[in-house]
Design a protein around this motif. Sequence first.
Motif, PDB file in Angstrom:
ATOM      1  N   GLY A  29      -5.048  -0.824  -0.698  1.00 34.51           N
ATOM      2  CA  GLY A  29      -3.696  -1.139  -1.144  1.00 34.51           C
ATOM      3  C   GLY A  29      -3.276  -0.369  -2.383  1.00 34.51           C
ATOM      4  O   GLY A  29      -3.480   0.845  -2.490  1.00 34.51           O
ATOM      5  N   ASP A  31      -6.517   2.586   3.392  1.00 30.00           N
ATOM      6  CA  ASP A  31      -5.338   1.747   3.182  1.00 30.00           C
ATOM      7  C   ASP A  31      -5.708   0.282   2.934  1.00 30.00           C
ATOM      8  O   ASP A  31      -4.866  -0.506   2.511  1.00 30.00           O
ATOM      9  CB  ASP A  31      -4.399   1.853   4.388  1.00 30.00           C
ATOM     10  N   GLY A  55       0.826  -1.204   0.000  1.00 26.44           N
ATOM     11  CA  GLY A  55       0.000   0.000   0.000  1.00 26.44           C
ATOM     12  C   GLY A  55       0.860   1.254   0.000  1.00 26.44           C
ATOM     13  O   GLY A  55       1.785   1.378   0.800  1.00 26.44           O
TER      14      GLY A  55
END
Length: 301
Positions: A208, A205, A35
């Motif tokens: 990714g 997040d 990420g």
Amino acid sequence: TTSLTAEGLVAALRSVQSTFKGRIAVKLHTGEPHGPNILPREWVKALINELPDAVIVETNTLYGGPRAAASRHRETLVTNGWTFAPVDILDEDGGTPWPIAGGSRLTSVTVGSHLDRYDSMLVLTHFKGHTMGGFGGSNKNIGIGCADGRIGKAMIHTYPGKDQWSIAEEEFMERMTESAKATVDYFGRHIAFINVMRNMSVSCDCEGVNAQPVVTPNVGILASLDILAIDQASVDMVYAMKEEDHHDLVERMESRHGLRQLTYMKELGMGNDRYVLIDMDHGEKRIDAREAVAGVKPFGK
């Protein structure tokens, strides 16, 4: 502080560090593999070095993928560089129901069974947008992030027998906030919050490498002992930016009804939406949200 560095993060920590006792859980989002926007590991390493009794804590995901089961989750931790400190996958051994006082949607939520091993918690949050929540602040970090992957997260996201993401908008915000309240109430006076306003994609997040490109300017790091105050201040700073700077993130917040997180935290008595901003970079001067973002630059410039 506007110092988006390891030193800035440590300074933010020191402003709230006296609230901790005993074994400290550091709840952060360790991210999907590779990420691009997750918190820099070197910054977190510097923070952990200030907290000798601290353990990074995470939970498995509800959705399938590399973090849905503890074994693959641990592989992802290595991939993303979370190798400098112990990491406790809280629901590796299942979940435990924790009570929710005063909730209208839930009376309890199932959290990772290891969570009661800790005496204090630091909620270390990468503040950004979120596909379901509109924005992901401290409330989302523990409301979703402490719920176990099999039962607790489904209590927030899913109607029985329906699509996995069948709960949305106001009801989702309320369930998530009630879940966060269980953790806030448990730790009481021994919980603190840090929001890092950096690389604020409209995507969480958990997306990714598929996260939307960042277009919102970086701001800095906030610290507080009040979960509502820190998320309210973070949102206020986004709104205080110029239209061209905040358009995408504001649209994400409003289209998902994300501001309900703030009003519901207030209704549940989780904190204060009126706050004082202290500028750690200039002699602890009091400032407002507009002053806090006056010097931001377009992202990438």
